[in-house]
Design a protein around this motif. Structure first.
Motif, mmCIF file in Angstrom:
data_model
loop_
_atom_site.group_PDB
_atom_site.id
_atom_site.type_symbol
_atom_site.label_atom_id
_atom_site.label_comp_id
_atom_site.label_asym_id
_atom_site.label_seq_id
_atom_site.Cartn_x
_atom_site.Cartn_y
_atom_site.Cartn_z
ATOM 1 N N ASN A 86 43.461 5.347 -17.052
ATOM 2 C CA ASN A 86 44.262 4.120 -16.964
ATOM 3 C C ASN A 86 43.552 3.049 -16.143
ATOM 4 N N THR A 87 42.858 3.474 -15.078
ATOM 5 C CA THR A 87 42.074 2.528 -14.274
ATOM 6 C C THR A 87 40.958 1.932 -15.128
ATOM 7 N N GLN B 184 44.874 9.083 -14.339
ATOM 8 C CA GLN B 184 44.720 7.941 -13.431
ATOM 9 C C GLN B 184 43.370 7.259 -13.668
ATOM 10 N N PHE C 129 38.142 10.342 -8.752
ATOM 11 C CA PHE C 129 39.567 10.656 -8.895
ATOM 12 C C PHE C 129 39.750 12.167 -8.798
#
Length: 197
Positions: A90-91, A87, A78
Motif C-alpha cells: 500500500n505504501t 503495508q 516493513f
C-alpha cells in the motif's frame, strides 16, 4: 495503435529516466543487463500493446509507471509478516502514484489526467473499472511470462501454487486465455496446471 502524442512520449521518457536509476540489474531477452524496473516497465508496455493495442492513454501511462522507483522502498523496511507485506504494498502504490503524477505534470498533463493515472496505478475499484482490470491483466501476464519461474525456484511449491491461485481470480476470462498461451517451460507449466486443478 498506441497514441504517440508528444506529452505521452515525454512522460515515458521521464518515467524511463527515473527507472533507469535502478541499481538492480536484470538480463533482458537478449541477455544484456538492464536496470530492473526499466526492463519491467518496457515489458508492461509491450504486453499492453499486444493485449490492447487501442488502450486509452491513461492505461498506457499507468502500465509504464506501475513500479516506478520501486527499489526506493525495500520490503525489509516493513515487518516480515502478512500485515507488513500489505503495508509495504500500500505504501508503494501511493509512492508510485505520487511520483508518476509529478512527472506527468512536468510532461504537460492536466490534473484530471494525472488523477486518473493515479487511480489506475493504485488499482482502485478493481473489478468495477474496466481500465483497472485491463491493467491488472497485463500485470499478471507480465508476472507469469517473465517472473513466475524465477519466483518458483526461490519458494516452496505450496507457496508458488498459492500465488498462482491468488493471481488467477484477479484476471478476466480473456486474461486467462492469454495466460494459457504463454511460452511456459515444462516446470512452470506443471506448477500452473497443478495450481489450477
Amino acid at each position: 495503435m498506441f497514441n504517440n502524442s508528444a506529452r505521452l512520449a515525454e512522460a515515458f521518457r521521464l518515467f524511463d529516466l527515473a527507472n533507469g536509476e535502478d541499481p538492480n540489474q536484470e538480463l533482458n531477452e537478449a541477455g544484456q543487463p538492464e536496470p530492473k524496473e526499466l526492463l519491467y516497465a518496457r515489458r508492461m508496455t509491450a504486453c499492453l500493446a499486444h493485449v490492447a493495442p487501442d488502450a486509452p492513454e491513461a492505461v498506457q501511462l499507468a502500465a509504464r509507471c506501475q513500479h516506478i522507483r520501486r527499489w526506493a522502498i525495500p520490503r525489509q523496511d516493513f515487518p516480515l509478516t502478512r500485515p507488513g507485506y500489505h503495508q509495504w504494498r500500500n505504501t508503494l502504490k501511493k509512492f508510485h502514484a505520487e511520483l508518476a503524477g509529478g512527472l506527468m505534470a512536468q510532461a504537460g498533463y492536466e490534473p484530471a489526467a494525472i488523477e486518473r493515472v493515479q487511480q489506475l496505478v493504485q488499482k482502485l475499484r478493481l473489478k468495477d473499472d474496466p481500465e483497472v482490470q485491463l491493467l491488472e491483466d497485463v500485470i499478471c501476464l507480465v508476472f507469469l511470462e517473465y517472473y513466475f519461474l524465477p519466483f518458483a525456484t526461490q519458494h516452496p511449491e505450496e507457496k508458488v501454487i498459492e500465488i498462482v491461485q491468488k493471481t488467477w481470480p484477479k484476471m478476466t476470462t480473456r486474461g486467462h486465455a492469454l495466460a494459457l498461451q504463454l511460452p511456459f517451460t515444462p516446470e512452470a507449466q506443471a506448477l500452473i496446471t497443478k495450481a489450477l486443478a
